[in-house]
Design an enzyme around this catalytic site. Structure first.
Site, mmCIF file in Angstrom:
data_model
loop_
_atom_site.group_PDB
_atom_site.id
_atom_site.type_symbol
_atom_site.label_atom_id
_atom_site.label_comp_id
_atom_site.label_asym_id
_atom_site.label_seq_id
_atom_site.Cartn_x
_atom_site.Cartn_y
_atom_site.Cartn_z
ATOM 1 N N HIS A 4 44.360 53.061 -14.229
ATOM 2 C CA HIS A 4 44.873 54.394 -13.913
ATOM 3 C C HIS A 4 43.982 55.478 -14.507
ATOM 4 O O HIS A 4 43.628 56.449 -13.823
ATOM 5 C CB HIS A 4 46.296 54.528 -14.468
ATOM 6 N N GLU A 5 43.591 55.319 -15.770
ATOM 7 C CA GLU A 5 42.773 56.340 -16.423
ATOM 8 C C GLU A 5 41.368 56.397 -15.827
ATOM 9 O O GLU A 5 40.808 57.478 -15.643
ATOM 10 C CB GLU A 5 42.709 56.068 -17.934
ATOM 11 N N HIS A 55 41.291 58.352 -12.589
ATOM 12 C CA HIS A 55 41.217 59.807 -12.741
ATOM 13 C C HIS A 55 39.757 60.271 -12.710
ATOM 14 O O HIS A 55 39.414 61.277 -12.083
ATOM 15 C CB HIS A 55 41.855 60.250 -14.060
#
Length: 266
Positions: free
Chosen positions: A124-125, A128
């Site tokens: 998820h990070e 980004h």
């Protein structure tokens, strides 16, 4: 206040605005080149390494490295070396920065119970960064601060510097006490891209729902730091549940090719 639109337009004209599309087709305004945003990421990462205690536990570092390296190995630009650092902290948090930097706090490892759940957060990070959300956030900070000078005036009472504001825009608000949160659309994009990344790397995407359920149990209604600006737990879990039919085939195709399982240490 009447001058604000003029100042914003002037900032756009002087900076060389680039409008592009996000992975889900949203319009993004990016004011910084990839080289500039990578430099911001590298500078912020060095600052955090000076502020936080870096873990020297070889087994713990090997475990986090293993998960992170499998995620980054399936990225379109897999030749980019990613710097992975584990920080000794009770924060239930992690982040990724432009230029290939990943930070994981030991507090997260108490909630992410296995390699698949840790891969959910790291995927998820990293998503980004992959989706230019960092550039988008820093660009927004520059625009709304009209060249950062007005932002200094607005935030001066809180002692927030330009560097701190950029760090907050890069997603590091917990380090500087000021948060410029990602929007829900950005968070949803990171969820979609992140769960696909983990599946392609041979991590079980069904564990993503378990991870966010674990997160929802932490810290009462507010949840841990990682969830401070994110969509509701139920909404996120519902979206991930709907995605399972799309990502499970990717996982089934890739899991047999994984040679190095990541073993969590006690």
């Amino acid at each position: 206040m009447k001058l604000l639109p003029v100042l914003l337009l002037s900032t756009l004209a002087l900076t060389g605005c680039v409008t592009t599309e996000s992975p889900t087709g949203r319009n993004q305004i990016l004011l910084f080149s990839s080289q500039e945003i990578d430099q911001m990421g590298a500078s912020s990462f060095e600052q955090i390494k000076k502020q936080e205690k870096v873990s020297q536990d070889p087994k713990l570092n090997a475990y986090v490295d293993c998960v992170a390296n499998r995620i980054t190995s399936v990225l379109p630009k897999s030749n980019l070396p990613w710097d992975v650092v584990v920080f000794e902290s009770d924060q239930v948090n992690a982040f990724a920065l432009p230029g290939g930097h990943i930070g994981v706090y030991t507090g997260l490892l108490k909630v992410a119970e296995n390699e698949d759940q840790l891969a959910t957060v790291i995927g998820h990070e990293v998503a980004h960064v992959l989706a230019n959300h960092s550039n988008e956030q820093v660009s927004r900070a520059k625009l709304t601060g009209t060249g950062m000078q007005l932002a200094d005036v607005a935030l001066g009472a809180g002692g927030v510097s330009n560097k701190d504001l950029y760090m907050a825009a890069l997603g590091l608000g917990t380090q500087v006490g000021f948060i410029l949160p990602y929007g829900r659309e950005q968070e949803s994009e990171a969820d979609v891209m992140g769960v696909e990344l983990m599946a392609r790397a041979g991590f079980d995407p069904s564990q993503s729902m378990v991870l966010w359920q674990n997160m929802a149990k932490q810290g009462g209604e507010q949840g841990p730091e990682l969830l401070s600006t994110h969509p509701s737990h139920g909404h996120r879990i519902d979206e991930l549940t709907q995605m399972q039919s799309q990502v499970m085939p990717l996982y089934q195709a890739s899991k047999g090719q994984v040679q190095n399982r990541c073993q969590k240490t006690k």
